[in-house]
Scaffold this active site. Structure first.
Site, mmCIF file in Angstrom:
data_model
loop_
_atom_site.group_PDB
_atom_site.id
_atom_site.type_symbol
_atom_site.label_atom_id
_atom_site.label_comp_id
_atom_site.label_asym_id
_atom_site.label_seq_id
_atom_site.Cartn_x
_atom_site.Cartn_y
_atom_site.Cartn_z
ATOM 1 C CG ASP A 130 -1.921 -1.176 1.142
ATOM 2 O OD1 ASP A 130 -2.237 -1.625 0.023
ATOM 3 O OD2 ASP A 130 -2.346 -1.643 2.207
ATOM 4 C CG MET A 174 -5.050 -5.279 -4.076
ATOM 5 S SD MET A 174 -3.888 -6.471 -3.344
ATOM 6 C CE MET A 174 -4.979 -7.859 -3.045
ATOM 7 C CD GLU A 192 -8.197 -2.914 -2.150
ATOM 8 O OE1 GLU A 192 -8.680 -4.029 -2.366
ATOM 9 O OE2 GLU A 192 -7.209 -2.741 -1.403
ATOM 10 C CG LEU A 221 -3.373 -13.588 -10.271
ATOM 11 C CD1 LEU A 221 -4.150 -14.374 -9.233
ATOM 12 C CD2 LEU A 221 -4.183 -13.544 -11.559
#
Lengths: 420, 420
Positions: A144, A190, A247, A298
């Protein structure tokens, strides 16, 4: 200094290169045998310390440890388990001390993100607050990229590279077919509450009409009208439109786009994934044929297209953590410091855990273009070197050969069972 | 033989290596300048022939054509557009002849799957049925691997490699976290009505407990009870369960699992994707925390992890098509023939289009394990060499450098506009 053993644990969501940090810790410890005895890894992270399930890394061969540098996932197991403050979680800290004492552990290396930095800080205080001498060093890791004080969080560069490469490739596919088929492609990435990974997809764009044409960041409240207008304009001009969506993308009121109200046949809330929500929204509003992708794990496991820079940095912070410990430090985290050179270069820095713990580094607004749908030149300047270099794993019969560890358990010395 | 120009078009869904076939056609044609004049590519496939939008590939540099070998997508544009029989689509065939005549085209190279083979066959009959002399050669391509007579369809090996590599990587991620987090991971793959791509994921498994633990094939009717039983047994034994599901997976009555009845807030049918349906089903039945991935176009565009074998074969069928044309052949397709050597080797064969057109090669039942959830040793033996070798594109600044073509249009010679 009396020789003590070390404890190493992986924490939270894993990355393509967290094992490179493990290799750094283990290799550096082996080079400092006069100070550090064995490195015991926690099976499934900190849980392994609480349940006394330790893995004796000294049983692993040199080549197995070397293979960790190109093996994704967490080789010793990770967990999502947060220790609260010393008072609330007193029994757990006491248990840690029991286990550490039983196995002569004097060094604590914790490989994780912001929450883990907080746990690491608390362990570093056991010496002062509970009378058990230990040095705790945090090894930074998170896809992140939201850890403060470090220029980048190891793990981010590889997911960033995967995202930019995949976006560029898929865009060529969409471009080929757009005359008679798919016009809008939505790719979900993400990053939780931070748009770092989504921003990295922006690196795929070289020329004005290149993909991605729109990026939806969690930092920018979703403006449906402006979004639809730009999607339509892009399809009309370029022939197709590639959208990257984080997301964590959300509406003005904080509601996640992914929670936008779909229910399945059983009446459950929708199955997850903001990409299909966006795709369906475009179809309903503009009528374009769409495809969408959610690469999920993935992307953060994609060691096959790892960033060489990221891998080197992940390895380096592992080594640095041990060097800090050997130098007598406590409650610190090695950081990546970007040097002020013309060609990208970096060195290892140091940050006190007190300042790191529980602080999230947001993406600066200046990294997002004025209209909210793209990245700026300064974002590009920051991001580009992080995906530099291709670190490929070795292959056999067409498949990557990842580390196979023995994961030999350390004999338990405590008789009780500790429930976590 | 009077020198004639050639027409080349890409058709249907693109692949990571269809451009390698284009490079094969163009390079071989350049080596046969005494027979073949220029190669004109159809912009957006056969549509470009109908609308007289031709691209002059002779304007492309040698290095640009070479770069096609590692560029995914369809560099000249592809389309889904099927010509019907000569009678029904008479006006279109007449138009093709007008365009071919105007540009002195005597060779037709059509790069596609089963439907395209049928179109190519019909073009090959223009000489006999409509008096226009042309040689039509089909260049095989499809990620679905369902073309008959060829041992493998170029394009399949690369998606197979991506799928097996990604499955192995993601499984390591899930394995790391399963003690406290995700226990079931569902990965959806392409392949339409054939389970070839899903089967390829099975290559990731080396030992008994390795992922993928279950594969759901379109060829095997979904048996929910048996499926749940195996998922539960796997989680109990291994700690987690990785499921690969083909987009074409279906129930006994033929209903697609992806159509299993979810509706969104607007009352539309669900947003697509069988992976979330399966994941949700497992959650409802067994309560396991899940994640799922749908890589969609990412998988068939993933040139960054292309199979070297696939790339070489795609290039070879392109070259062979030209050699067939130069040898005076018509209505044929070059095939990949597997040699009966111990170490995998292959050569180019030849199949008549009459036999190829509209025939789908199903996956043999003997490739699927008895319980229907895995692949057999014979499937493994067939599949393994197809993902052999890593064909990496060149990188600059961390990103793959794909072909940039001029796509110079050929001046139109017809005055009318043809609507498609």
């Amino acid at each position: 200094m009396a020789r003590k053993n070390a404890f190493y644990a992986q924490s939270g969501g894993v990355t393509a290169v967290i094992n490179a940090s493990a290799a750094g810790v283990i290799e550096a410890a082996r080079e400092n045998k006069d100070v550090i005895g064995k490195v015991y890894a926690g099976r499934n992270g900190i849980i392994g310390a609480l349940t006394e399930e330790l893995i004796d890394t000294s049983k692993e061969s040199k080549s197995a440890i070397d293979a960790l540098k190109y093996t994704p996932g967490g080789a010793f197991g990770s967990c999502r388990y947060k220790l609260k403050d010393l008072k609330t979680s007193q029994r757990e800290y006491e248990r840690l001390i029991e286990v550490f004492k039983a196995h002569n552990i004097g060094y604590f290396f914790y490989n994780g993100g912001g929450d883990s930095a907080d746990t690491c800080l608390k362990v570093s205080q056991l010496s002062e607050k509970m009378g058990y001498p230990i040095q705790a060093i945090h090894v930074p890791k998170t896809v992140d990229n939201d850890l403060p004080f470090t220029d980048v969080s190891p793990g981010f560069g590889s997911v960033a590279k995967y995202t930019a490469v995949s976006c560029r490739e898929a865009a060529l596919d969409v471009a080929s077919m757009c005359a008679t088929s798919t016009k809008v492609f939505v790719m979900e990435v993400m990053g939780r509450h931070a748009g770092w990974i989504a921003a990295a997809a922006g690196l795929a764009k070289e020329e004005n009409d290149d993909a991605p044409h729109l990026i939806l960041f969690p930092e920018i409240a979703f403006d449906k009208a402006a979004f639809m207008k730009k999607v339509q304009a892009t399809v009309e001009k370029v022939g197709y439109c590639v959208i990257v969506v984080s997301e964590g993308a959300r509406y003005e009121d904080g509601t996640f786009l992914a929670d936008a109200g779909t229910t399945d046949a059983f009446g459950h809330k929708q199955l997850g994934g903001v990409a299909p929500v966006i795709a369906q929204m475009v179809k309903a509003e503009l009528g374009y044929k769409y495809h969408w992708a959610v690469s999920d794990y993935l992307q953060r496991a994609a060691r096959h297209i790892g960033s060489a820079t990221d891998m080197e940095q992940a390895y380096a912070v592992g080594r640095a953590a041990v060097e800090f410990a050997v130098a007598g430090k406590n409650a610190v985290m090695p950081t990546i410091e970007r040097k002020k050179t013309k060609k990208y270069s970096w060195t290892i820095g140091e940050a006190p855990l007190k300042k790191v713990a529980n602080v999230e580094k947001p993406m600066p607004r200046k990294f997002i273009s004025k209209d909210g749908f793209g990245i700026t030149p300064s974002a590009r300047e920051y991001l580009a070197p992080l995906i530099g270099g291709e670190s490929y794993p070795p292959y056999k019969n067409g498949l990557p050969q990842f580390a196979k560890l023995k994961l030999a358990p350390v004999a338990k010395k405590l008789n009780d069972v500790f429930d976590v």
